[in-house]
Design a protein around this motif. Structure first.
Motif, mmCIF file in Angstrom:
data_model
loop_
_atom_site.group_PDB
_atom_site.id
_atom_site.type_symbol
_atom_site.label_atom_id
_atom_site.label_comp_id
_atom_site.label_asym_id
_atom_site.label_seq_id
_atom_site.Cartn_x
_atom_site.Cartn_y
_atom_site.Cartn_z
ATOM 1 N N VAL A 152 1.102 -1.072 0.582
ATOM 2 C CA VAL A 152 -0.208 -0.098 -0.213
ATOM 3 C C VAL A 152 0.825 0.939 -0.260
ATOM 4 O O VAL A 152 1.711 1.227 1.031
ATOM 5 N N THR A 153 0.214 2.458 -0.774
ATOM 6 C CA THR A 153 1.523 3.840 -1.052
ATOM 7 C C THR A 153 -0.109 4.984 -0.244
ATOM 8 O O THR A 153 -1.550 4.547 -0.580
ATOM 9 N N PHE A 154 0.644 5.038 0.526
ATOM 10 C CA PHE A 154 -0.131 6.619 1.345
ATOM 11 C C PHE A 154 0.839 7.366 2.200
ATOM 12 O O PHE A 154 1.609 8.005 1.617
ATOM 13 N N ILE A 180 -1.696 11.892 -3.286
ATOM 14 C CA ILE A 180 -0.607 11.149 -3.871
ATOM 15 C C ILE A 180 -0.611 9.910 -5.534
ATOM 16 O O ILE A 180 -1.476 10.368 -6.138
ATOM 17 N N SER A 181 0.716 9.159 -5.472
ATOM 18 C CA SER A 181 1.073 8.370 -7.222
ATOM 19 C C SER A 181 1.592 7.881 -6.975
ATOM 20 O O SER A 181 2.642 7.393 -5.900
ATOM 21 N N ARG A 225 -7.314 10.954 4.071
ATOM 22 C CA ARG A 225 -5.993 10.978 3.201
ATOM 23 C C ARG A 225 -5.506 9.531 2.266
ATOM 24 O O ARG A 225 -6.781 8.446 2.551
ATOM 25 N N PRO A 226 -4.950 9.537 1.728
ATOM 26 C CA PRO A 226 -5.134 9.292 0.164
ATOM 27 C C PRO A 226 -4.469 7.574 0.481
ATOM 28 O O PRO A 226 -3.171 8.388 0.941
ATOM 29 N N TYR A 227 -5.334 6.782 0.066
ATOM 30 C CA TYR A 227 -4.249 5.467 0.374
ATOM 31 C C TYR A 227 -4.460 4.894 -1.817
ATOM 32 O O TYR A 227 -5.230 4.620 -2.309
ATOM 33 N N ILE A 228 -3.165 3.605 -1.656
ATOM 34 C CA ILE A 228 -3.303 3.069 -2.856
ATOM 35 C C ILE A 228 -2.948 1.658 -2.450
ATOM 36 O O ILE A 228 -1.513 1.163 -2.206
ATOM 37 N N LYS A 256 17.083 -12.743 -16.765
ATOM 38 C CA LYS A 256 16.539 -11.886 -17.110
ATOM 39 C C LYS A 256 14.961 -11.509 -16.137
ATOM 40 O O LYS A 256 14.698 -12.549 -15.323
ATOM 41 N N THR A 257 15.011 -9.957 -15.976
ATOM 42 C CA THR A 257 13.813 -9.942 -14.571
ATOM 43 C C THR A 257 13.237 -9.079 -14.923
ATOM 44 O O THR A 257 13.539 -8.168 -15.147
ATOM 45 N N GLY A 258 11.811 -8.757 -14.019
ATOM 46 C CA GLY A 258 11.396 -7.928 -14.149
ATOM 47 C C GLY A 258 10.095 -7.933 -12.766
ATOM 48 O O GLY A 258 9.977 -8.599 -12.503
ATOM 49 N N SER A 259 9.956 -6.909 -12.489
ATOM 50 C CA SER A 259 8.419 -6.648 -11.465
ATOM 51 C C SER A 259 7.580 -6.161 -12.022
ATOM 52 O O SER A 259 7.454 -5.109 -12.838
ATOM 53 N N ASN A 260 5.905 -6.447 -11.720
ATOM 54 C CA ASN A 260 5.096 -6.240 -12.520
ATOM 55 C C ASN A 260 3.460 -5.358 -10.920
ATOM 56 O O ASN A 260 3.394 -6.347 -9.920
ATOM 57 N N TYR A 261 3.382 -4.903 -11.011
ATOM 58 C CA TYR A 261 2.199 -3.897 -10.301
ATOM 59 C C TYR A 261 1.249 -4.002 -11.017
ATOM 60 O O TYR A 261 0.921 -3.218 -11.757
ATOM 61 N N SER A 262 0.171 -4.758 -9.559
ATOM 62 C CA SER A 262 -0.900 -4.580 -10.520
ATOM 63 C C SER A 262 -2.324 -3.501 -9.438
ATOM 64 O O SER A 262 -1.349 -3.933 -8.294
ATOM 65 N N LEU A 263 -3.325 -3.073 -9.872
ATOM 66 C CA LEU A 263 -4.051 -2.416 -8.609
ATOM 67 C C LEU A 263 -5.113 -2.706 -8.239
ATOM 68 O O LEU A 263 -5.260 -4.084 -8.623
ATOM 69 N N ILE A 264 -4.878 -2.793 -7.126
ATOM 70 C CA ILE A 264 -5.934 -3.352 -6.404
ATOM 71 C C ILE A 264 -6.855 -2.531 -5.863
ATOM 72 O O ILE A 264 -8.170 -2.890 -6.383
ATOM 73 N N THR A 265 -7.323 -1.753 -5.372
ATOM 74 C CA THR A 265 -7.803 -0.763 -5.388
ATOM 75 C C THR A 265 -7.564 1.380 -4.847
ATOM 76 O O THR A 265 -6.392 0.861 -4.507
ATOM 77 N N LYS A 266 -7.618 1.777 -5.122
ATOM 78 C CA LYS A 266 -7.553 3.325 -4.533
ATOM 79 C C LYS A 266 -8.232 4.269 -3.543
ATOM 80 O O LYS A 266 -9.453 3.700 -4.808
ATOM 81 N N SER A 267 -8.486 4.462 -2.892
ATOM 82 C CA SER A 267 -9.420 5.233 -2.279
ATOM 83 C C SER A 267 -9.017 6.922 -1.066
ATOM 84 O O SER A 267 -7.505 6.283 -1.218
ATOM 85 N N ASN A 268 -9.247 6.723 -0.280
ATOM 86 C CA ASN A 268 -9.592 7.812 1.018
ATOM 87 C C ASN A 268 -9.871 7.373 2.277
ATOM 88 O O ASN A 268 -10.710 6.423 2.331
ATOM 89 N N GLU A 269 -9.168 6.599 3.665
ATOM 90 C CA GLU A 269 -9.038 6.416 4.732
ATOM 91 C C GLU A 269 -9.540 8.002 5.356
ATOM 92 O O GLU A 269 -9.534 8.964 4.843
ATOM 93 N N TYR A 270 -11.067 7.938 6.211
ATOM 94 C CA TYR A 270 -11.721 8.369 7.235
ATOM 95 C C TYR A 270 -10.875 8.492 8.703
ATOM 96 O O TYR A 270 -10.520 7.181 8.680
ATOM 97 N N TRP A 271 -10.690 9.644 8.896
ATOM 98 C CA TRP A 271 -11.087 9.551 10.726
ATOM 99 C C TRP A 271 -11.231 10.582 11.414
ATOM 100 O O TRP A 271 -11.334 11.989 10.938
ATOM 101 N N SER A 272 -11.938 10.747 12.084
ATOM 102 C CA SER A 272 -12.970 10.976 13.178
ATOM 103 C C SER A 272 -12.603 11.034 15.062
ATOM 104 O O SER A 272 -12.018 9.630 15.106
#
Length: 294
Positions: A152-154, A180-181, A225-228, A256-272
C-alpha cells in the motif's frame, strides 16, 4: 497673346505621364504559383540488432564452428556451404529452432551485409562479440513468479478540520487537497513483458479533498488521506542469445528479471474524533501516521 512656353511645358508633362503609365502597364505580369506536395516514401529498410550488453550475463558457451567461412577473416566465402552448415546446426532441434530454419536465408543475408564480415575470427569465446549477429534467441529457463506481495502507498499527512473545542458547528471556508501517485504496470526486461503480455508502467493518482462549504460538527475533528493498494509480483528467468561472429556461433545466457505492479484499489481513509467531555481546553487528537486501517 498665347504663352507657347507654358503650353510646351504642359505637353511635356502630359507626355511624361502617359509614357510612365505605359511603362508600368508593360511591366505587369501574371504569375501562377503551384503549391508543392512533397511525398516521402519508404523504399527499403534494414533493421540491425542492438549489441547485447553484459548486464545480467551469466555465461558464454561455444556452440559450433561453421563451414564455408574464411578462418582468417571470418568472411563467408561459400554461401551454400555456410547455409548447409548452419541448417545442420538448426536441425539438431527442429522445434527449438523452427523460426530460425524458416528465416535462414534472410539471416544469412544479414550476416553477409553486416560489419562482422570484416572482423577477424576469434577462437577464444571469452571476449564479448559486441559486433555479432543474433541468429537465435529464446528461454533456456522459462520465467516464473518468484515472489508476490500486497502493498500500500499512502501519505502520513492528512487534510483535516479541527472543531474539537467548539460548541458551534463551522463551515469550511476553503478547499484542501492531498494527492499521492504510484506507478502501476510492468518494469524490467522486455522479454518477460512480452512473454506474459504485461502493460507498460503508468502513473495512478488518488486525491483526498475537503471542499469549501463542508460542514464540521461541534466538538469534532476529522480528516482524509489517500491511499493506493497494489500487488507486486516478481519474475525471473534465463534467456539466451545465439551470436554469430568470426565464423562461429556462441550462446550468451542472461538472467532476466521484472516486476509487475497491479492495482487492487485506490481510495481515501477517513478519520474522526469527538470531544465527548466537551472540554474547552482539550488537546485535539493526532491522526495515525502508520499504514491505513482499511
Amino acid at each position: 497673346m498665347v504663352n507657347f512656353k507654358k503650353i510646351a511645358i504642359c505637353l511635356c508633362v502630359v507626355g511624361l505621364t502617359s509614357f510612365s503609365s505605359i511603362a508600368v502597364f508593360a511591366s505587369e505580369e501574371k504569375v501562377q504559383v503551384v503549391s508543392s506536395k512533397t511525398v516521402d516514401e519508404l523504399e527499403s529498410s534494414t533493421i540491425y540488432e542492438d549489441a547485447p550488453t553484459t548486464s545480467g550475463l551469466i555465461r558464454v558457451e561455444k556452440v559450433v564452428d561453421l563451414e564455408g567461412v574464411d578462418k582468417s577473416t571470418g568472411k563467408i566465402i561459400d554461401k551454400e556451404t555456410f547455409r548447409n552448415s548452419l541448417l545442420k546446426f538448426y536441425n539438431t532441434d527442429k522445434v527449438k529452432y523452427s523460426e530460425n530454419i524458416k528465416n535462414i536465408n534472410s539471416t544469412i543475408d544479414k550476416i553477409m551485409s553486416s560489419d562482422t564480415q570484416s572482423r577477424a575470427t576469434t577462437q577464444d569465446i571469452t571476449p564479448f562479440y559486441a559486433d555479432g549477429q543474433v541468429v537465435g534467441r529464446g528461454w533456456s529457463k522459462e520465467p516464473k513468479l518468484t515472489s508476490s506481495e500486497n502493498r500500500v502507498t499512502f501519505n502520513r499527512d492528512w487534510v483535516t478540520e479541527d472543531n474539537y473545542r467548539s460548541a458551534v458547528a463551522i463551515t469550511v471556508s476553503y478547499t484542501k487537497t492531498l494527492k499521492i501517485s504510484r506507478d502501476i504496470g510492468f518494469e524490467g526486461a522486455v522479454e518477460i513483458k512480452n512473454k506474459f503480455g504485461f502493460s507498460a508502467s503508468a502513473s495512478v493518482e488518488q486525491t483526498s479533498t475537503i471542499s469549501q462549504g463542508a460542514n464540521v460538527p461541534a466538538w469534532t475533528a476529522w480528516g482524509y488521506r489517500p491511499y493506493i493498494k497494489y500487488k507486486l509480483d516478481q519474475y525471473s528467468g534465463e534467456y539466451y542469445l545465439m551470436i554469430y561472429a568470426g565464423g562461429a556461433i556462441n550462446t550468451y545466457y542472461y538472467t532476466k528479471t521484472g516486476s509487475n505492479y497491479s492495482l487492487i484499489t485506490k481510495s481515501n481513509e477517513y478519520w474522526s474524533r469527538i470531544n465527548t467531555s466537551q472540554s474547552l481546553t482539550a488537546t485535539t487528537p493526532t491522526p495515525p501516521t502508520g499504514a491505513p486501517n482499511v
